[in-house]
Every structure is written in C-alpha cells, then in structure tokens.
Design an enzyme around this catalytic site. Structure first.
Site, PDB file in Angstrom:
ATOM      1  N   TYR A  63       0.935  -1.303   0.085  1.00 56.15           N
ATOM      2  CA  TYR A  63      -0.262   0.068  -0.276  1.00 56.15           C
ATOM      3  C   TYR A  63       0.659   1.261   0.281  1.00 56.15           C
ATOM      4  O   TYR A  63       0.091   2.551  -0.294  1.00 56.15           O
ATOM      5  CB  TYR A  63      -0.840  -0.354   1.465  1.00 56.15           C
ATOM      6  CG  TYR A  63      -1.881  -1.188   1.042  1.00 56.15           C
ATOM      7  CD1 TYR A  63      -2.650  -1.869   0.280  1.00 56.15           C
ATOM      8  CD2 TYR A  63      -2.486  -1.212   2.510  1.00 56.15           C
ATOM      9  CE1 TYR A  63      -3.327  -2.280  -0.151  1.00 56.15           C
ATOM     10  CE2 TYR A  63      -3.480  -2.292   2.520  1.00 56.15           C
ATOM     11  CZ  TYR A  63      -4.183  -2.896   0.979  1.00 56.15           C
ATOM     12  OH  TYR A  63      -5.100  -3.599   0.845  1.00 56.15           O
TER      13      TYR A  63
ATOM     14  N   LYS B  38       3.758 -15.023   1.791  1.00 53.69           N
ATOM     15  CA  LYS B  38       2.845 -15.912   0.319  1.00 53.69           C
ATOM     16  C   LYS B  38       5.034 -16.339  -0.157  1.00 53.69           C
ATOM     17  O   LYS B  38       5.264 -15.925  -1.101  1.00 53.69           O
ATOM     18  CB  LYS B  38       2.785 -14.998  -0.842  1.00 53.69           C
ATOM     19  CG  LYS B  38       1.442 -15.317  -0.583  1.00 53.69           C
ATOM     20  CD  LYS B  38       0.354 -16.928  -0.880  1.00 53.69           C
ATOM     21  CE  LYS B  38       0.790 -16.454  -2.500  1.00 53.69           C
ATOM     22  NZ  LYS B  38       0.248 -18.255  -2.563  1.00 53.69           N
TER      23      LYS B  38
ATOM     24  N   ASP C  34      -3.165 -17.482   1.169  1.00 46.35           N
ATOM     25  CA  ASP C  34      -3.877 -18.093   0.520  1.00 46.35           C
ATOM     26  C   ASP C  34      -4.415 -19.224   1.707  1.00 46.35           C
ATOM     27  O   ASP C  34      -6.150 -19.277   1.637  1.00 46.35           O
ATOM     28  CB  ASP C  34      -3.900 -19.287  -0.689  1.00 46.35           C
ATOM     29  CG  ASP C  34      -2.937 -19.685  -1.306  1.00 46.35           C
ATOM     30  OD1 ASP C  34      -1.557 -19.628   0.077  1.00 46.35           O
ATOM     31  OD2 ASP C  34      -2.831 -19.877  -1.940  1.00 46.35           O
TER      32      ASP C  34
ATOM     33  N   ASP D  59      -5.421  -7.028   5.576  1.00 45.81           N
ATOM     34  CA  ASP D  59      -6.863  -6.179   5.450  1.00 45.81           C
ATOM     35  C   ASP D  59      -7.191  -7.765   4.714  1.00 45.81           C
ATOM     36  O   ASP D  59      -8.663  -7.813   5.200  1.00 45.81           O
ATOM     37  CB  ASP D  59      -6.381  -5.065   3.977  1.00 45.81           C
ATOM     38  CG  ASP D  59      -7.099  -4.220   3.722  1.00 45.81           C
ATOM     39  OD1 ASP D  59      -8.596  -4.096   4.660  1.00 45.81           O
ATOM     40  OD2 ASP D  59      -7.020  -3.987   3.093  1.00 45.81           O
TER      41      ASP D  59
ATOM     42  N   ASP E  21     -10.651  -9.331   7.566  1.00 44.09           N
ATOM     43  CA  ASP E  21     -12.482  -8.813   7.149  1.00 44.09           C
ATOM     44  C   ASP E  21     -12.396  -9.960   7.085  1.00 44.09           C
ATOM     45  O   ASP E  21     -13.666 -10.429   7.376  1.00 44.09           O
ATOM     46  CB  ASP E  21     -12.796  -8.004   5.321  1.00 44.09           C
ATOM     47  CG  ASP E  21     -12.548  -6.478   6.057  1.00 44.09           C
ATOM     48  OD1 ASP E  21     -12.387  -6.082   6.823  1.00 44.09           O
ATOM     49  OD2 ASP E  21     -12.260  -6.180   5.078  1.00 44.09           O
TER      50      ASP E  21
END
Ligand code: NAD
Length: 369
Positions: A142, A193, A226, A250, A254
C-alpha cells in the site's frame, strides 16, 4: 497514582452516539473503581472540517500525541462528500495513524455464543471463537515505491505497486504478535506467500529468527496466506494470534470478522512502538463507519465502541481484570436476549443505543463489585 489520559474523538454520524455509552463506563470507573482517567475531547472528520476547515486541527493532533490513548468513533457522511480531497473526513484518521506511527493493527474476531447462529458458518465452527489478527499497517504494497500508472506508448498502460518490507518492519510486528500471544493462547501463526514472493521469503526468515531470539516459549507456525484464508473459513478455532502483512492482513481480518456477525460488534486497536517508559501510542476504534443511514435515530449498536474501550483497558493500561469484566458484561447482555436492530433475532428483545449501553454498564457494575 499517575493519571491515565484519554483523548475522545467521537467524529461523525453514529460515532458520538456510540462514544456516549463509553463515557458512562469511564465515569463509573472513575467514581467507583478509582480508575483515574483524565479525558479530553476533540473533533475529527466532518465535524472538524465544519469547525476548523481541516479533518483534524493541529491542537487536537497535539492532544492525541500527548494522550496515553485515543478513542476514535467514526468519520464521514454524505454532507462532506464534496469537500476537497486533502480535508476529506478520512484524512483525519490517516493523519492520526501516520503521526502516532501506528504500525500494528489488532483485529480480534470473537464470536459470542449468543450470536453463533448469526454467522455464515455452522454455529459449532464459530461458537466461542477468539482469534486476534495482527496486521502490519504502515508498510508493504500500500505504501511501497514505485507506485504509479505509466503509459507504455503502444496503447497500453502499466499499473505498478511495490511490495516492500525491511527487516525492522517485520521484526517489530512479529514482536507485537509474540507479546500478545503470551497474554492469550501463546500461539502465533505467521502468514505470507514465500512460495511466490521474495518479500514472503524474508518475512518468513525474520519471523523465524525473531522467534528464536526472544520468543521461543511461544508456539510458532507458518502458513501460506491463501491456505490461511481457507483454514479461516474451514476451522477458524485452530488459530490464536495470526500475524501478517498489510495486504493479506486487510483481507484476512475482514474474512475473520465476518465469521462473527455484524459490523456493529467489531472493535480494533492500532499500536505504535514503545517509548522510553514502555508505553505505546495507541488508537482504539470500531471497525464500522459513521452509518449515516441510521445516525441520529438512537438505534446504533454501541458494542464495537465499548469493546474497543475494553481493548484500550487491556493494551494501553494493563487493566486486564477490568477488560475481562467488560467483555464478559457484553456476553452476558447478549445471552440475556437484549439486542440492537442489527443483531436482532426472533425471541430477543430489541433496544436502542442507550438501553444497550445501560444494560452493559449494569452487568459491568455487577461483575466489578
Ligand atoms: P458503515 O460501516 O458506516 O455502515 C455499513 C452498514 O452497517 C450500514 O447499513 C450501517 O447502518 C450498518 N452499521 C454500521 N455500524 C453499525 C452499528 N454500530 N450499529 C448498527 N448498524 C451499523 O459503512 P458505509 O455505509 O460504507 O460508510 C458510511 C460512511 O462511513 C462513509 O462516509 C465512509 O467513508 C465512512 N467510513 C468511516 C470509517 C471510519 O471512520 N473508520 C470506516 C468505514 C467507513
């Protein structure tokens, strides 16, 4: 005893309605429990724009920097949709996060037994769920440079974001996760990852080294992000603390949050580095926004705001027994069938913001006696 200083920034929409319920709890704790909170108030978001032409004034920023902790309600609303970008309501929150250097975002996902039926998963998978997602908040893709869209000159454009992490950034967020794990189930799962990203390889190495150097008493597991997402919806109760970067955090926070039901239930905390006295700058806020659709009607659920204050008691003031009691009070009130509209179910009794706040305060008083 030195005073515990709190800056309250109720903000816009339902922010002030929810904050009013926390103010009652603070008043009780000062009067009856000798908590010694000194509170100050400020404006943020649209209300600050209306008063000062900025999303937060310099004076209120100074107060935030000086306070032990900041309690933040919510900002925004249609009234300010057309204000200039630099002074839009969200700019106040971003400025606070930046100037207080809040690099660690804590998002608990707790499923109160009384609300297990409201989850999109089977109740037995989520009942009693208590996990904490620790997300790196100030680095990663970000913020990494270059960050741009370039014209390739052949009718094509290229969008670029840069995922970048330095050792110190990974060390400090891992440190927060390990320290928090020690106060809970003593287990950390780190997600990245490393199979396809260099930043993931470094993340994995630095978390492993940090663990070995200072936190080997905590159980550490690594998981690809993942796979972590799948496990969160397959068997979420296997996790205690999850630590991950800004982007994966993020998304995963959620996902985890939605296992537990309404937006009106979700608290969060953002922490900075410890100062010379070991005190971290901190901001506590509900996950929800200013909910303009229900603002002013007295029907907002104040639980996310009250649970954010419970996090403040736990993480800024080490008032563990009080935090436990406040969280227990919320669970008891839900067990008794009292509900705001957003979490209403058949056979329950629907109440407004004030009545929910009063019910929690009454239960908290009984538990504190
Ligand atoms: P929102 O979270 O404000 O509302 C989404 C939905 O959830 C609405 O239907 C609302 O009524 C409901 N809801 C939210 N909190 C609730 C509560 N405590 N009790 C009962 N119902 C609740 O998100 P939105 O509608 O996308 O955004 C509204 C405004 O809030 C926008 O201006 C947005 O930019 C802002 N916003 C601010 C923050 C923040 O201050 N941190 C976060 C998200 C959105």
């Amino acid at each position: 005893m030195t005073a515990r200083t709190l800056l309250l920034l109720p903000g816009d929409g339902i922010g002030p309605e929810a904050m009013a319920e926390v103010r009652k709890i603070i008043a009780y704790m000062n009067a009856e429990l000798g908590a010694g909170f000194e509170t100050d108030e400020g404006l943020v978001g649209g209300s600050a724009y209306d008063a000062h032409g900025a999303a937060i004034s310099e004076g209120d920023m100074e107060k935030a920097l000086a306070a032990d902790a900041v309690l933040f309600g919510a900002v925004g609303g249609p009234k300010w949709d057309a204000v200039p970008y630099e002074v839009r309501p969200e700019a106040g929150l971003l400025r606070l996060r930046k100037d207080l250097k809040l690099f660690a975002n804590l998002r608990p996902a707790i499923c109160y037994p009384a609300l297990a039926n409201a989850s999109s998963l089977k109740p037995e998978l989520v009942e009693g769920l208590d996990i904490l997602i620790v997300r790196e908040l100030t680095g990663g893709v970000y913020f990494g440079e270059p960050k741009e869209i370039i014209d390739l000159g052949n009718g094509q454009k290229r969008g670029i974001d840069t995922q970048v992490y330095d050792t110190y950034e990974i060390e400090r967020i891992a440190g927060v996760a390990f320290e928090l794990a020690r106060t809970r189930g003593n287990r950390v799962c780190s997600m990245e990852k490393r199979n396809v990203m260099k930043s993931g390889v470094l993340w994995n190495q630095v978390v492993t080294e940090t663990h070995k150097r200072a936190y080997s008493d905590v159980q550490l597991e690594h998981m690809l992000a993942d796979a972590g997402g799948m496990q969160l919806v397959r068997a979420p109760k296997q996790f205690d603390v999850i630590v991950t970067d800004n982007l994966f955090g993020d998304m995963l926070s959620d996902v985890a949050a939605m296992l537990t039901g309404s937006l009106g239930m979700l608290p969060s905390a953002s922490l900075g580095a410890p100062d010379a006295k070991g005190q971290r700058k901190a901001l506590y806020e509900p996950v929800h926004g200013s909910a303009p659709d229900i603002a002013g009607k007295g029907i907002a659920n104040p639980i996310a705001m009250i649970a954010s204050f419970a996090m403040c008691l736990r993480y800024s003031f080490n008032m563990v027994a009080e935090a436990d009691n406040l969280e227990k009070a919320i669970a008891e009130v839900l067990d008794s069938g009292v509900r705001t509209g957003d979490i209403m179910s058949e056979g329950s009794r629907q109440v407004g913001t004030t009545e929910m706040g009063d019910a929690i305060l009454t239960a908290f008083k009984a538990l504190s006696a």
